[in-house]
Design a protein around this motif. Structure first.
Motif, PDB file in Angstrom:
ATOM      1  N   ASP A 138       0.843  -1.200   0.000  1.00  0.00           N
ATOM      2  CA  ASP A 138       0.000   0.000   0.000  1.00  0.00           C
ATOM      3  C   ASP A 138       0.877   1.248   0.000  1.00  0.00           C
ATOM      4  OD1 ASP A 138      -2.132  -1.688   0.138  1.00  0.00           O
ATOM      5  OD2 ASP A 138      -2.610  -1.283   2.237  1.00  0.00           O
ATOM      6  N   ASP A 139       0.433   2.270  -0.690  1.00  0.00           N
ATOM      7  CA  ASP A 139       1.124   3.562  -0.760  1.00  0.00           C
ATOM      8  C   ASP A 139       2.521   3.477  -1.357  1.00  0.00           C
ATOM      9  OD1 ASP A 139      -1.123   4.696   0.434  1.00  0.00           O
ATOM     10  OD2 ASP A 139      -0.307   4.432   2.455  1.00  0.00           O
ATOM     11  N   ALA A 140       2.830   2.422  -2.072  1.00  0.00           N
ATOM     12  CA  ALA A 140       4.137   2.305  -2.736  1.00  0.00           C
ATOM     13  C   ALA A 140       3.997   2.757  -4.182  1.00  0.00           C
ATOM     14  CB  ALA A 140       4.640   0.872  -2.689  1.00  0.00           C
ATOM     15  N   ALA A 141       5.067   3.278  -4.721  1.00  0.00           N
ATOM     16  CA  ALA A 141       5.052   3.754  -6.103  1.00  0.00           C
ATOM     17  C   ALA A 141       4.957   2.595  -7.089  1.00  0.00           C
ATOM     18  CB  ALA A 141       6.297   4.579  -6.384  1.00  0.00           C
ATOM     19  N   PHE A 142       5.433   1.413  -6.689  1.00  0.00           N
ATOM     20  CA  PHE A 142       5.390   0.253  -7.569  1.00  0.00           C
ATOM     21  C   PHE A 142       5.327  -1.023  -6.734  1.00  0.00           C
ATOM     22  CE2 PHE A 142       9.729   1.475  -6.716  1.00  0.00           C
ATOM     23  CZ  PHE A 142      10.333   0.290  -6.335  1.00  0.00           C
ATOM     24  N   ASP A 143       4.883  -2.110  -7.359  1.00  0.00           N
ATOM     25  CA  ASP A 143       4.864  -3.427  -6.724  1.00  0.00           C
ATOM     26  C   ASP A 143       6.152  -4.162  -7.082  1.00  0.00           C
ATOM     27  OD1 ASP A 143       2.322  -2.887  -5.754  1.00  0.00           O
ATOM     28  OD2 ASP A 143       1.357  -3.732  -7.531  1.00  0.00           O
TER      29      ASP A 143
END
Length: 133
Positions: free
Chosen positions: A111-116
């Motif tokens: 969550d709230d990360a720029a990418f997985d």
């Protein structure tokens, strides 16, 4: 108790009886929960593995029977916390000559990360010990 909880209780109790009888098995499932602090919902983890060749446990410790099995498998995993989800699928193919090839892919969604984060795995090897199944 509801009908579902009674059915679940019976299913879990019969699976342990099945394991105690030294029967061969093809399926292995695990569900776990870890709560390390009161600040989060904890970690929920679910694993499933299918063995194409039956795992014989009659002459080896039950906890090590799957480890000693030299057969092909496929497995899936899902784990989740408050802020991340992990998905994994992997497999291993064992040839008659005891050489094996494995592959897997994992996806970590934060969550709230720029990418997985996606990871890939490839493995190969040979079983030196000839274990009787």
């Amino acid at each position: 108790m509801t009908t579902v909880s009674i059915a679940l209780m019976l299913a879990l109790s019969t699976s342990s009886v099945y394991a105690a009888q030294d029967n061969a098995y093809h399926h292995e499932a695990e569900i776990g929960f870890l709560d390390s602090s009161g600040e989060s919902d904890g970690l929920v983890n679910a694993n499933y593995r299918y063995y194409f060749e039956a795992v014989e446990q009659a002459d080896k410790p039950y906890a090590l029977a799957a480890f000693f099995n030299q057969g092909s498998t496929v497995s899936v995993r899902y784990a989740t916390t408050d802020i991340e989800d992990l998905y994994n699928i992997s497999g291993e193919f064992v040839f008659d000559s005891k050489w094996f090839l494995g592959a897997g892919v994992s996806q970590l969604d934060i969550d709230d990360a720029a990418f997985d984060i996606t990871t890939y795995e490839i493995s190969a090897g040979y079983f030196l010990a000839q274990i009787q199944n």
